[in-house]
Design an enzyme around this catalytic site. Structure first.
Site, PDB file in Angstrom:
ATOM      1  N   CYS A 133       0.843  -1.205   0.000  1.00 53.16           N
ATOM      2  CA  CYS A 133       0.000   0.000   0.000  1.00 53.16           C
ATOM      3  C   CYS A 133       0.873   1.249   0.000  1.00 53.16           C
ATOM      4  CB  CYS A 133      -0.942  -0.003   1.198  1.00 53.16           C
ATOM      5  SG  CYS A 133      -2.023   1.451   1.268  1.00 53.16           S
ATOM      6  N   CYS A 136      -0.512   4.094   2.127  1.00 51.31           N
ATOM      7  CA  CYS A 136      -0.293   3.902   3.563  1.00 51.31           C
ATOM      8  C   CYS A 136       1.141   4.191   3.977  1.00 51.31           C
ATOM      9  CB  CYS A 136      -0.625   2.467   3.963  1.00 51.31           C
ATOM     10  SG  CYS A 136      -2.237   1.861   3.417  1.00 51.31           S
ATOM     11  N   ASP A 137       2.104   3.760   3.167  1.00 52.05           N
ATOM     12  CA  ASP A 137       3.489   3.702   3.632  1.00 52.05           C
ATOM     13  C   ASP A 137       4.483   4.543   2.840  1.00 52.05           C
ATOM     14  OD1 ASP A 137       2.692   1.856   5.566  1.00 52.05           O
ATOM     15  OD2 ASP A 137       2.915   0.177   4.189  1.00 52.05           O
TER      16      ASP A 137
END
Length: 308
Positions: A133, A136-137
């Site tokens: 992701c 997300c990261d």
């Protein structure tokens, strides 16, 4: 045989938010969390984009907060897997091994699972440089060199998003052309931070505590090489956890549950609702999953009131 007013299947952000809302609405929900309770956040380290945690929080800790809040309002949680469902008659029937339950309404929140490479080092370094992701990261990889594995639209989107942070992105693709749409592929090819390694696969991810390099094998020549990188983003797709519901509710061509076109969480079966990544192939975020979890609980509450 136990009868319930509402059963929730799944215990990620969607399932536990649905449990919280349903419990506060006095529906006394029974939640079948699954043996692997907590969803994908259980294998996520730092979560910095969930509102309310300005200093970030570990994924498992965030899910522990979700769980405790649902239990505070007397949601009943059981860490077991549902093994069979029957939505063809009323009340609906669910089996948990040899135990059978009936229920008036169901919220499905079983999520989706990222497809992984299955190469050495991947499991060990997931959350430590290996991710599925970018949204997300990606922030954690500012000014670092990365690998994105894949050749579809998802891989192009991940790579383009990562250009906001990384110094260089290497897209590793097993063929000599992308499966992505032409416009997405061209955007990636035209970007000065993106390098494409064609006809290649990642065969190993190396590093002690974080990703340090990947082994790349050419699918034509068989030649292997080491590429020093700080992170690996696997973008070969997600698989919705819907095997249990095949033939019970409508699924799209990729296996995601089809929700009502009116924007609600209703499915084609009256009294069955879907929340989170099991019905979302676009956003796949904890906050959006939680949002649809609250929607599903509200939809179920209103539907149950109508039946009474």
């Amino acid at each position: 045989m136990d009868h319930e007013k509402l059963i929730i299947i799944g215990s990620g952000p969607a399932g536990l938010t649905a449990a919280l809302y349903a419990a506060r609405a006095d529906l006394n929900p029974l939640v079948f969390e699954g043996v692997a309770a907590g969803g994908q956040l259980m294998i996520t380290t730092d979560v910095e984009n969930y509102p309310g945690f300005p200093d970030g929080i570990l994924g498992p800790d965030l899910m522990d907060h979700f769980r405790k809040q649902a239990e505070r309002f007397i949601a009943r949680l059981q860490q077991v897997d549902v093994t069979e469902v029957d939505f063809g008659s009323r009340p609906f029937r669910l089996n948990v091994g040899a135990d059978e339950y009936t229920t008036d309404a169901v919220i499905i929140a079983t999520g989706a699972t990222a497809k992984w490479l299955g190469v050495p080092g991947e499991d060990r370094l997931t959350g430590r440089g290996v991710s599925a992701c970018a949204t997300c990261d990606g922030f954690f990889f500012r000014d670092q060199e990365l690998v994105v594995v894949g050749g579809g639209d998802t891989a192009m989107e991940e790579a383009l998003f990562l250009t906001k942070f990384a110094s260089k992105i290497n897209i590793v693709h097993r063929r000599d052309e992308f499966r992505a749409s032409k416009i997405m592929a061209q955007r990636a090819l035209d970007h000065d931070k993106i390098n494409v390694i064609w006809n290649s696969v990642v065969t190993e991810i190396k590093g002690d505590t974080t990703v340090e390099s990947v082994t790349i094998e050419n699918t034509v020549s068989g030649e292997r090489s080491e590429l020093p990188v700080n992170g690996v983003f696997v973008a070969i797709g997600h698989k919705p956890n819907t095997e249990l519901f095949a033939g019970q509710v409508d699924l799209d061509e990729n296996g995601y549950i089809v929700k009502s076109p009116d924007g609600s969480t209703r499915t084609n079966v009256d009294g069955v609702f879907a929340a989170g990544d099991v019905a979302d192939h676009i956003y796949r975020q904890a906050v959006t999953a939680a949002g649809t979890g609250s929607m599903a609980a509200i939809d179920a509450e209103r539907w149950l009131a109508e039946q009474e």
